[in-house]
Design a protein around this motif. Structure first.
Motif, mmCIF file in Angstrom:
data_model
loop_
_atom_site.group_PDB
_atom_site.id
_atom_site.type_symbol
_atom_site.label_atom_id
_atom_site.label_comp_id
_atom_site.label_asym_id
_atom_site.label_seq_id
_atom_site.Cartn_x
_atom_site.Cartn_y
_atom_site.Cartn_z
ATOM 1 N N ALA A 122 0.841 -1.205 0.000
ATOM 2 C CA ALA A 122 0.000 0.000 0.000
ATOM 3 C C ALA A 122 0.875 1.254 0.000
ATOM 4 O O ALA A 122 0.601 2.211 -0.747
ATOM 5 C CB ALA A 122 -0.933 -0.007 1.212
ATOM 6 N N GLU A 123 1.926 1.245 0.798
ATOM 7 C CA GLU A 123 2.839 2.399 0.838
ATOM 8 C C GLU A 123 3.482 2.622 -0.527
ATOM 9 O O GLU A 123 3.556 3.753 -1.012
ATOM 10 C CB GLU A 123 3.918 2.189 1.899
ATOM 11 C CG GLU A 123 3.399 2.319 3.313
ATOM 12 C CD GLU A 123 4.422 1.936 4.367
ATOM 13 O OE1 GLU A 123 5.399 1.200 4.051
ATOM 14 O OE2 GLU A 123 4.250 2.354 5.529
ATOM 15 N N ALA A 124 3.963 1.548 -1.134
ATOM 16 C CA ALA A 124 4.632 1.659 -2.436
ATOM 17 C C ALA A 124 3.671 2.154 -3.512
ATOM 18 O O ALA A 124 4.096 2.838 -4.457
ATOM 19 C CB ALA A 124 5.230 0.311 -2.839
ATOM 20 N N LEU A 125 2.394 1.850 -3.355
ATOM 21 C CA LEU A 125 1.392 2.285 -4.327
ATOM 22 C C LEU A 125 0.859 3.691 -4.026
ATOM 23 O O LEU A 125 0.018 4.201 -4.767
ATOM 24 C CB LEU A 125 0.217 1.293 -4.352
ATOM 25 C CG LEU A 125 0.518 -0.067 -4.958
ATOM 26 C CD1 LEU A 125 -0.590 -1.063 -4.604
ATOM 27 C CD2 LEU A 125 0.686 0.044 -6.473
ATOM 28 N N GLY A 126 1.340 4.295 -2.944
ATOM 29 C CA GLY A 126 0.860 5.620 -2.567
ATOM 30 C C GLY A 126 -0.513 5.589 -1.912
ATOM 31 O O GLY A 126 -1.169 6.626 -1.805
ATOM 32 N N GLU A 127 -0.932 4.428 -1.465
ATOM 33 C CA GLU A 127 -2.220 4.279 -0.774
ATOM 34 C C GLU A 127 -1.987 4.532 0.721
ATOM 35 O O GLU A 127 -2.009 3.624 1.548
ATOM 36 C CB GLU A 127 -2.789 2.869 -1.019
ATOM 37 C CG GLU A 127 -3.116 2.558 -2.459
ATOM 38 C CD GLU A 127 -4.379 3.271 -2.932
ATOM 39 O OE1 GLU A 127 -5.172 3.729 -2.086
ATOM 40 O OE2 GLU A 127 -4.561 3.366 -4.159
#
Length: 161
Positions: A122-127
């Motif tokens: 989620a962090e890597a996806l900007g979520e």
């Protein structure tokens, strides 16, 4: 990022299945525990697991993914072990409680790995909102695991001896 998003969705769906399986066996372990603190904590954990499942469904909806679960074979194996070594065993009293704690913690550690991985995705996806919510769920799981360790070290392991 499409491939990472696909992995993220698969993790959410897998965790949903894992939580459903774990919720059922944790409820059964709460019913069988002899120590009231253990039974109460397992009941609270079941409620937490169910809350985490609602979060997973929400996160799937939030990214416009199919809101469906993917059968988790890893948790299936852990649930089989919990049934064999705790629920279907001939143990009773403190010895059973110790077996329940051990099996519960194995499932918790699986959840920690799954929620931690999903949070990283989620962090890597900007979520960022999803990552924060997954981090809160992780905190709950760690807290429950720590409580079980403390309970085992302070009383149940000694009583089982």
């Amino acid at each position: 990022m499409t491939k990472l998003k696909d992995l993220y969705i698969e993790e959410l769906q897998d965790l949903w299945s894992a939580n459903d399986q774990m919720s059922e066996v944790v409820s059964a372990m709460a019913d069988k525990a002899s120590d009231s603190k253990l039974a109460d904590r397992l009941s609270a954990a079941k409620n937490g697991i169910d809350q985490h499942t609602r979060l997973l469904k929400y996160l799937l909806e939030d990214i416009d993914a199919d809101v469906e679960k993917e059968h988790c074979k890893g948790m299936e194996g852990l649930v089989k072990e919990a049934r064999k070594h705790a629920l279907d065993s001939d143990l009773s009293g403190a010895a059973l409680d110790v077996a329940i704690i051990a099996q519960y913690q194995r499932m918790c550690h699986y959840g920690i790995a799954g929620f931690g991985t999903t949070k990283a995705f989620a962090e890597a996806l900007g979520e960022n909102d999803a990552a924060r919510k997954l981090d809160d769920a992780l905190d709950n799981i760690y807290e429950s695991d720590d409580f079980m360790t403390e309970l085992a070290e302070r009383s149940r392991n000694v009583d089982a001896g």
